[in-house]
Design an enzyme around this catalytic site. Structure first.
Site, PDB file in Angstrom:
ATOM      1  N   HIS A   1      11.337 -14.029 -21.775  1.00 37.27           N
ATOM      2  CA  HIS A   1      10.823 -12.779 -22.351  1.00 37.27           C
ATOM      3  C   HIS A   1      10.676 -12.994 -23.845  1.00 37.27           C
ATOM      4  CE1 HIS A   1      10.454  -8.533 -23.409  1.00 37.27           C
ATOM      5  NE2 HIS A   1      11.249  -8.826 -24.420  1.00 37.27           N
TER       6      HIS A   1
ATOM      7  N   TYR B   1      13.662  -2.414 -19.522  1.00 38.73           N
ATOM      8  CA  TYR B   1      12.247  -2.403 -19.138  1.00 38.73           C
ATOM      9  C   TYR B   1      11.712  -0.986 -18.894  1.00 38.73           C
ATOM     10  CZ  TYR B   1      11.634  -7.477 -18.763  1.00 38.73           C
ATOM     11  OH  TYR B   1      11.500  -8.817 -19.038  1.00 38.73           O
TER      12      TYR B   1
ATOM     13  N   PHE C   1       5.670  -2.841 -10.059  1.00 40.25           N
ATOM     14  CA  PHE C   1       6.631  -3.944  -9.947  1.00 40.25           C
ATOM     15  C   PHE C   1       7.979  -3.636 -10.603  1.00 40.25           C
ATOM     16  CE2 PHE C   1       3.771  -4.814 -13.577  1.00 40.25           C
ATOM     17  CZ  PHE C   1       4.683  -4.909 -14.612  1.00 40.25           C
TER      18      PHE C   1
ATOM     19  N   ARG D   1       5.870 -21.172 -19.867  1.00 39.83           N
ATOM     20  CA  ARG D   1       5.529 -20.603 -18.564  1.00 39.83           C
ATOM     21  C   ARG D   1       4.657 -21.553 -17.734  1.00 39.83           C
ATOM     22  NH1 ARG D   1       4.895 -14.403 -20.753  1.00 39.83           N
ATOM     23  NH2 ARG D   1       6.984 -13.663 -20.172  1.00 39.83           N
TER      24      ARG D   1
ATOM     25  N   GLU E   1      14.552  -4.217 -29.214  1.00 40.66           N
ATOM     26  CA  GLU E   1      15.122  -5.139 -28.221  1.00 40.66           C
ATOM     27  C   GLU E   1      16.303  -5.928 -28.795  1.00 40.66           C
ATOM     28  OE1 GLU E   1      10.931  -5.631 -25.747  1.00 40.66           O
ATOM     29  OE2 GLU E   1      11.779  -7.381 -26.747  1.00 40.66           O
TER      30      GLU E   1
ATOM     31  N   LYS F   1      15.284 -16.017 -18.861  1.00 34.89           N
ATOM     32  CA  LYS F   1      15.466 -15.132 -17.708  1.00 34.89           C
ATOM     33  C   LYS F   1      16.255 -15.829 -16.580  1.00 34.89           C
ATOM     34  CE  LYS F   1      11.324 -12.268 -18.439  1.00 34.89           C
ATOM     35  NZ  LYS F   1      10.060 -11.831 -17.815  1.00 34.89           N
TER      36      LYS F   1
ATOM     37  N   ASN G   1       9.063 -15.524 -14.561  1.00 31.57           N
ATOM     38  CA  ASN G   1       8.297 -16.329 -15.521  1.00 31.57           C
ATOM     39  C   ASN G   1       9.151 -16.856 -16.672  1.00 31.57           C
ATOM     40  OD1 ASN G   1       8.611 -13.911 -16.797  1.00 31.57           O
ATOM     41  ND2 ASN G   1       6.425 -13.457 -16.997  1.00 31.57           N
TER      42      ASN G   1
HETATM   43  P1  IDP Z   1       5.209 -10.257 -20.949  1.00 34.09           P
HETATM   44  O1  IDP Z   1       6.625 -10.605 -20.489  1.00 34.09           O
HETATM   45  O2  IDP Z   1       4.319 -11.460 -20.931  1.00 34.09           O
HETATM   46  O3  IDP Z   1       5.196  -9.510 -22.247  1.00 34.09           O
HETATM   47  P2  IDP Z   1       4.660  -7.715 -19.550  1.00 34.09           P
HETATM   48  O4  IDP Z   1       3.311  -7.290 -19.115  1.00 34.09           O
HETATM   49  O5  IDP Z   1       5.282  -6.990 -20.714  1.00 34.09           O
HETATM   50  O6  IDP Z   1       4.601  -9.311 -19.813  1.00 34.09           O
HETATM   51  O7  IDP Z   1       5.617  -7.594 -18.278  1.00 34.09           O
HETATM   52  C1  IDP Z   1       7.012  -7.701 -18.403  1.00 34.09           C
HETATM   53  C2  IDP Z   1       7.534  -8.558 -17.279  1.00 34.09           C
HETATM   54  O8  IDP Z   1       7.297  -7.882 -16.044  1.00 34.09           O
HETATM   55  C3  IDP Z   1       6.849  -9.913 -17.119  1.00 34.09           C
HETATM   56  O9  IDP Z   1       7.334 -10.906 -17.988  1.00 34.09           O
HETATM   57  C4  IDP Z   1       7.147 -10.239 -15.659  1.00 34.09           C
HETATM   58  O10 IDP Z   1       8.483 -10.731 -15.466  1.00 34.09           O
HETATM   59  C5  IDP Z   1       7.018  -8.851 -15.020  1.00 34.09           C
HETATM   60  N1  IDP Z   1       5.646  -8.613 -14.508  1.00 34.09           N
HETATM   61  C6  IDP Z   1       4.540  -8.331 -15.230  1.00 34.09           C
HETATM   62  N2  IDP Z   1       3.477  -8.153 -14.424  1.00 34.09           N
HETATM   63  C7  IDP Z   1       3.927  -8.319 -13.158  1.00 34.09           C
HETATM   64  C8  IDP Z   1       3.296  -8.268 -11.865  1.00 34.09           C
HETATM   65  O11 IDP Z   1       2.103  -8.006 -11.717  1.00 34.09           O
HETATM   66  N3  IDP Z   1       4.111  -8.514 -10.785  1.00 34.09           N
HETATM   67  C9  IDP Z   1       5.450  -8.790 -10.914  1.00 34.09           C
HETATM   68  N4  IDP Z   1       6.068  -8.840 -12.093  1.00 34.09           N
HETATM   69  C10 IDP Z   1       5.312  -8.621 -13.214  1.00 34.09           C
END
Ligand code: IDP
Length: 138
Positions: A115, A49, A57, A102, A126, A9, A112
């Site tokens: 992905h 997304y 978010f 992470r 994807e 990312k 983070n």
């Molecule tokens: P993942 O990437 O671990 O699969 P997901 O829940 O699918 O997590 O969320 C996709 C992306 O959205 C996350 O990797 C992160 O960048 C962002 N994200 C998820 N939860 C939050 C949040 O509570 N605040 C801000 N960004 C979030």
């Protein structure tokens, strides 16, 4: 052989962590079979997304994902979808296991660093979002 989509990312590309992250995949025996560096537009980030459209978010996430270059890759290996998720660690770096990407590198729950597809169906979708058949190495 299983395949998954990984993205390094924008926060990680910006901090020169591409090599650090790729080394972890290679050291785990995972093959990179396609890779590119590109900057998503806001509309492309929104499309990628779309599943999170209703989440609070979504706007911030898609701003961040279109803020700078990222590195989408196709990873290949036995059980690579789950293996990649293990190497990545939990979404929130504060909750990620020690030694994961992470835990070691991410800034926060949003920025983070990586992905990874979470299931075979999403992996196929994807991969098709970023790569065409002829861009696959083998
Ligand atoms: P993942 O990437 O671990 O699969 P997901 O829940 O699918 O997590 O969320 C996709 C992306 O959205 C996350 O990797 C992160 O960048 C962002 N994200 C998820 N939860 C939050 C949040 O509570 N605040 C801000 N960004 C979030």
């Amino acid at each position: 052989m299983e395949r998954t989509l990984s993205i390094i990312k924008p926060d990680a590309v910006e901090r020169n962590l591409i090599g650090n992250i790729i080394k972890r995949f290679e050291d785990a025996g995972i093959k990179i079979v396609a890779m590119k560096l590109l900057k998503l537009s806001k509309a492309q980030a929104e499309a990628f997304y779309a599943v999170h459209k209703e989440r609070p978010f979504y706007g911030e996430l898609t701003d961040y994902m279109s803020s700078g270059p990222c590195v989408p890759m196709i990873l290949e290996g036995e059980g690579v979808i789950l293996k990649n998720r293990e190497i990545m660690g939990a979404t929130d770096p504060k909750e990620a296991a020690a030694g994961t990407i992470r835990a070691d590198l991410a800034i926060d729950k949003e920025k983070n660093s990586v992905h990874g597809s979470d299931a075979p169906e999403t992996a196929a979708q994807e991969i098709a979002f970023f790569f065409t058949e002829y861009e696959l190495a083998g």
